[in-house]
Design a protein around this motif. Sequence first.
Motif, PDB file in Angstrom:
ATOM      1  N   ASP A  71      -9.258  -3.363  12.777  1.00 58.30           N
ATOM      2  CA  ASP A  71     -10.116  -3.378  11.926  1.00 58.30           C
ATOM      3  C   ASP A  71      -9.543  -3.072  10.235  1.00 58.30           C
ATOM      4  N   GLY A  72      -8.197  -3.455  10.793  1.00 55.49           N
ATOM      5  CA  GLY A  72      -7.143  -3.884   9.461  1.00 55.49           C
ATOM      6  C   GLY A  72      -6.153  -2.967   9.418  1.00 55.49           C
ATOM      7  N   THR A  73      -6.291  -1.172  10.382  1.00 51.92           N
ATOM      8  CA  THR A  73      -5.599  -0.153  10.278  1.00 51.92           C
ATOM      9  C   THR A  73      -4.000  -0.517  10.272  1.00 51.92           C
ATOM     10  N   VAL A  74      -3.368   0.408   9.350  1.00 53.89           N
ATOM     11  CA  VAL A  74      -1.898   0.182  10.302  1.00 53.89           C
ATOM     12  C   VAL A  74      -1.527   1.797   9.914  1.00 53.89           C
ATOM     13  N   CYS A  75      -1.198   1.773  11.342  1.00 50.21           N
ATOM     14  CA  CYS A  75      -1.284   3.335  11.938  1.00 50.21           C
ATOM     15  C   CYS A  75       1.003   3.757  11.623  1.00 50.21           C
ATOM     16  N   LEU A  76       1.215   4.182  10.522  1.00 51.74           N
ATOM     17  CA  LEU A  76       2.499   4.305  10.478  1.00 51.74           C
ATOM     18  C   LEU A  76       2.410   5.488   9.411  1.00 51.74           C
ATOM     19  N   SER A  77       3.710   6.844  10.133  1.00 51.29           N
ATOM     20  CA  SER A  77       4.381   7.799   9.358  1.00 51.29           C
ATOM     21  C   SER A  77       4.185   7.817   8.099  1.00 51.29           C
ATOM     22  N   LEU A  78       5.181   6.546   7.629  1.00 51.67           N
ATOM     23  CA  LEU A  78       5.188   6.735   6.147  1.00 51.67           C
ATOM     24  C   LEU A  78       3.577   6.755   5.445  1.00 51.67           C
ATOM     25  N   LEU A  79       2.746   5.780   5.792  1.00 49.18           N
ATOM     26  CA  LEU A  79       1.546   6.292   5.074  1.00 49.18           C
ATOM     27  C   LEU A  79       0.587   7.184   5.229  1.00 49.18           C
ATOM     28  N   ASN A  80       1.244   8.003   6.355  1.00 47.56           N
ATOM     29  CA  ASN A  80       0.354   8.645   6.076  1.00 47.56           C
ATOM     30  C   ASN A  80      -1.034   9.084   7.297  1.00 47.56           C
ATOM     31  N   THR A  81      -0.791   7.713   8.290  1.00 49.86           N
ATOM     32  CA  THR A  81      -1.728   7.617   9.175  1.00 49.86           C
ATOM     33  C   THR A  81      -1.301   7.779  10.885  1.00 49.86           C
ATOM     34  N   PHE A  82       0.184   8.405  10.333  1.00 50.76           N
ATOM     35  CA  PHE A  82       0.857   8.621  11.493  1.00 50.76           C
ATOM     36  C   PHE A  82       1.672  10.634  11.477  1.00 50.76           C
ATOM     37  N   SER A  83       1.533  11.372  12.287  1.00 49.65           N
ATOM     38  CA  SER A  83       2.824  12.535  12.140  1.00 49.65           C
ATOM     39  C   SER A  83       3.717  11.983  11.590  1.00 49.65           C
ATOM     40  N   GLY A  84       4.573  12.745  11.656  1.00 44.68           N
ATOM     41  CA  GLY A  84       6.935  11.900  11.264  1.00 44.68           C
ATOM     42  C   GLY A  84       7.116  13.300  10.236  1.00 44.68           C
ATOM     43  N   GLU A  85       8.298  13.015  10.410  1.00 48.69           N
ATOM     44  CA  GLU A  85       8.776  14.326   9.418  1.00 48.69           C
ATOM     45  C   GLU A  85       9.989  13.934   7.810  1.00 48.69           C
ATOM     46  N   GLY A  86      10.643  14.454   6.929  1.00 46.40           N
ATOM     47  CA  GLY A  86      11.784  13.967   6.495  1.00 46.40           C
ATOM     48  C   GLY A  86      11.575  12.449   6.590  1.00 46.40           C
ATOM     49  N   ASN A  87      12.112  11.812   6.173  1.00 50.26           N
ATOM     50  CA  ASN A  87      12.217  10.188   6.245  1.00 50.26           C
ATOM     51  C   ASN A  87      11.470   9.871   5.593  1.00 50.26           C
ATOM     52  N   GLU A  88      10.826   9.812   7.287  1.00 48.09           N
ATOM     53  CA  GLU A  88       9.280   9.127   7.588  1.00 48.09           C
ATOM     54  C   GLU A  88       8.496   8.745   7.087  1.00 48.09           C
ATOM     55  N   VAL A  89       8.644  10.246   6.052  1.00 48.01           N
ATOM     56  CA  VAL A  89       6.894  10.687   5.224  1.00 48.01           C
ATOM     57  C   VAL A  89       6.680  10.024   4.353  1.00 48.01           C
ATOM     58  N   TRP A  90       5.767   9.983   3.331  1.00 48.44           N
ATOM     59  CA  TRP A  90       5.769   9.551   1.971  1.00 48.44           C
ATOM     60  C   TRP A  90       6.032  10.531   1.357  1.00 48.44           C
ATOM     61  N   VAL A  91       7.160  10.572   0.563  1.00 50.71           N
ATOM     62  CA  VAL A  91       7.978  10.754  -0.633  1.00 50.71           C
ATOM     63  C   VAL A  91       8.366  10.814  -1.703  1.00 50.71           C
ATOM     64  N   PRO A  92       7.144  11.842  -2.535  1.00 53.04           N
ATOM     65  CA  PRO A  92       6.950  11.295  -3.732  1.00 53.04           C
ATOM     66  C   PRO A  92       7.992  11.082  -4.601  1.00 53.04           C
ATOM     67  N   GLY A  93       8.602   9.891  -5.665  1.00 54.93           N
ATOM     68  CA  GLY A  93       9.719   9.638  -6.214  1.00 54.93           C
ATOM     69  C   GLY A  93      10.905   9.288  -5.099  1.00 54.93           C
ATOM     70  N   THR A  94      10.769   9.360  -4.041  1.00 52.51           N
ATOM     71  CA  THR A  94      11.724   8.453  -3.391  1.00 52.51           C
ATOM     72  C   THR A  94      11.398   7.204  -2.837  1.00 52.51           C
ATOM     73  N   SER A  95       9.967   7.601  -1.765  1.00 52.96           N
ATOM     74  CA  SER A  95       9.342   6.142  -1.605  1.00 52.96           C
ATOM     75  C   SER A  95       8.780   5.281  -2.249  1.00 52.96           C
ATOM     76  N   SER A  96       9.455   3.915  -1.783  1.00 50.24           N
ATOM     77  CA  SER A  96       8.372   2.917  -2.329  1.00 50.24           C
ATOM     78  C   SER A  96       8.234   1.820  -1.611  1.00 50.24           C
ATOM     79  N   LEU A  97       7.160   1.266  -2.165  1.00 47.07           N
ATOM     80  CA  LEU A  97       6.456  -0.047  -1.534  1.00 47.07           C
ATOM     81  C   LEU A  97       7.637  -1.087  -0.661  1.00 47.07           C
ATOM     82  N   LEU A  98       8.629  -1.229  -1.084  1.00 49.12           N
ATOM     83  CA  LEU A  98       9.842  -1.569  -0.644  1.00 49.12           C
ATOM     84  C   LEU A  98       9.997  -1.123   0.582  1.00 49.12           C
ATOM     85  N   GLN A  99       9.904   0.069   0.867  1.00 53.25           N
ATOM     86  CA  GLN A  99      10.279   0.919   2.010  1.00 53.25           C
ATOM     87  C   GLN A  99       9.271   0.621   3.274  1.00 53.25           C
ATOM     88  N   VAL A 100       7.600   0.359   3.004  1.00 54.17           N
ATOM     89  CA  VAL A 100       6.592   0.566   3.850  1.00 54.17           C
ATOM     90  C   VAL A 100       6.809  -1.120   3.704  1.00 54.17           C
TER      91      VAL A 100
END
Length: 882
Positions: A721-750
């Motif tokens: 259905d087009g879903t992308v399951c990735l902790s960086l997108l908050n569609t899966f659990s994660g912690e630290g740099n694995e999740v989206w960090v405002p001010g640090t994360s970017s489209l490039l990282q995605v």
Amino acid sequence: MDAEVVRCNLYQLDLVQFNTKRGMIDRGLVISYAPEDDTCRLFRLDGTMVTKKADEIPVLERSSIHVGQFVVSATDAGGQIGVVTGVATDLHVAQIDDRGKVGKQILGVSTAGVRRVRELSLGDYVLSGPWLGRVVEVSVDVDVLFDDGAVCRVADAGPKVLKSASNKKVYHFPQTNVPFYPGGRVTSDSFEGSRWLNGHWKLDHKIGTVVNVEMAGVSVYWIASAQRGTKQQLVQESAPPTHQHPSSLTYFCSASDCLWALGDRCFLNDDVQQQHASSLQAHTAPLPTMTVANHNTTVDVLWQDGTRQYGARSTYLDPYGYPYELMMEHDFFPGQHVVDNAPSDAVDDAAGDDANGSARRVGVVRSVDHKDHMVHLSWFKAASTRPGNEASSLEVECDDTVSAYDLVRDPDHYVVYGDVVVRLSTVTVTGSTPAAQQPQATSTPADVPWVGRVVDLLDGHVQVKWSDDSTSMVLPHEISVANKESYMQLRHEMADWVEEDDVGAPQELDAANTVNDPHDPADATNVKGGDGSVNEVDGLAETRQNAEVPMHAPTGSNEGPDVGSAATEADLVDLVTRGDVSDDDSEDDSANDVVFKATDATGDGGPFKFPNFDVVKSPPDHHYLDTADQGISSGNGSVHVKKVQKEWKILHDSLPGTIYVRAFEDRMDLVRVAMVGASGTPYQDGLFFFDMQMPQSYPAVPPEVYYHSFGFRLNPNLYTDGTVCLSLLNTFSGEGNEVWVPGTSSLLQVVVSIQALVLNSQPFYNEAGYERLIDRPEGHRHELPYNENALLLTLRTMIHLLRRPPQGFEGVVRDHFRRRGRYVLETCEAYLQGCVDAGHGSMELPCSAGFRTALANVMPKLTTAFAQIGAQGCDHCAATNH
């Protein structure tokens, strides 16, 4: 009837012996495992818990085996899979008092010879006239006798109201048991306010003896009816009330996970009690309560190769993939209906129909070669498989042996041993196309049993044992499988209807003296595997390891860095930090000086002159095109424009050579990304497209991402259905740099994370929890076929892209495959030949016969598609495949 002691893998609910000198009292059920000190928590016969070292605990029986469960041989966990078709259990029951003292014992009692203290268990299937339901809650009234002869009735006696009077802390399994039973000593603060059946309350009425336990009320989740079938919307529209009196219900069958186990309290049925009356101590009231002290379970299994095994010891089998559902889409069993999913000559349509609308062939599996992934089956004549036809049997057209990768399960006719089914006595067809046709139930005659349970799959037919104990063969389209969710899932859906209380609480240990529900598949957790890897009941240790790549590309290479499975999200931090996005827009206005000129979206400018980043006009087929009011746009002010342009600059300066991004001047909130599959992965040389949108709250929240799947599931993180399951997108659990960090994360990282972490060399282990299977037999069994299937789907995705490239990337698609098509075909030819020139002679290229067969089916279509765009060096390949 003491069970044979076996040294084997430990699983939750295994019956073990932890002190052979003390015999019966020191048996226990495995509840959980603590990896830090290699200890198991065990539920003992007397209801207490004890902790023991796990490495020396022998297994007596597996208590969790049930009909319909998938299993493997305990001595060959990586071998073929079996499905349990029958279970026979004999119980060893004994009289055990509150102090744990063992009295009279009876050996070899069948499960039909006993009944539980509480007649209905959570999850049981019950009937009420033309309605079928599942029990999700049971309340009981408990009569308590005091030493002076007074008797009170404690209504709705939950474990917070009534407690064991034992000095020991006692536990119970909430699904099958209540903590109260005739003969048990109890105490409560509620005796004074209870209804007194004899005598009256006194101050010294602090501890009494249970003399009767009676169901007072039942909550039922209705799942089917004789008139409305199993469609939940139709069922719920006219379903009976949720709350039912037990007298209005008829027991049909237990849930597959409602099993007899150590410590279960029960009564002997009248005939068994009379048979053993002389060995039981005299009782007038209450009726003697027995306790399950041991059991002997034998199992019948149907294996993938078509052989049947009868009467196997439960300890000779391991639950397959436990606690995960490891059944892959290409794992088939004899008797299953399957659909031909090989690429068609017209259009490689993932929906399952050819371009002319004719349905794919349907067949029934006869046997499976699990090593070569080949399936022997019988194809049916088309007319006999159409929903709604009145044929009384399925007509076989021919027998065949095909690749498992060219088959899918028939979703409308998928049943398993033990399934509860509803008869669809009159079948009509809805929908205008074969794919849309669905059977609908109409009224079933009152004298015809309409609820049954699957007992066998034979020659494409289903053998069902009905509620009146009759047995008959039916066609798959004449029945519908009833709800198979756990009772806790159903109870959660009824949260607004059912009053919350302590019955069936999911916690492992709580104040109500219950353990977590180990009979529930949702709670069933693997305790110890073949290599000693472990996890606790409450969760999994999230540790990712890198394993040897089972498939590799023999020829060619990708431009740009290798971003295979060795990369982790932590490894990517250094790559993307040079392009960090700052929320502080007041200090840096340099982004305002960045200008990207919009260009023609077609990109037809010579031999692969596409820049990795460009700004073009937005394409009409972008997934988020109609969501302008939900994303950042130039109309939201200069602050948002600056944020977007910073992202553009990061992408412009830092994109790897194998990722192409198009931003859009007229829709600054949108981007489209194409990335090349990395060398050494099953996705090598493939192109994968993603549409992204930066929402209004960006970069406080991650972007929305949509994957162009063409209906193919070629990775655990990428859904059809087009879903992308990735902790960086908050569609899966994660912690630290694995999740989206405002001010640090970017489209490039995605985009880099998707290429490196999702499209990696061993995608099978991307599935949550599967990293624990690395270097285990279960993992080895699946990693190669998962890669084989991923490669096949990547090739089919190439064909789709060449026929329908995303707009704005037509030139990228064409020029990429003009240059790389030759290497793609050479890779395919190397697999077909089974070897590759490694520079110092031929090297065997491991792949299955099923993979080569499926590859041979897709190669001509791929070759033709490459030839049509003039791919370099493909002339000899085209000649070979035609």
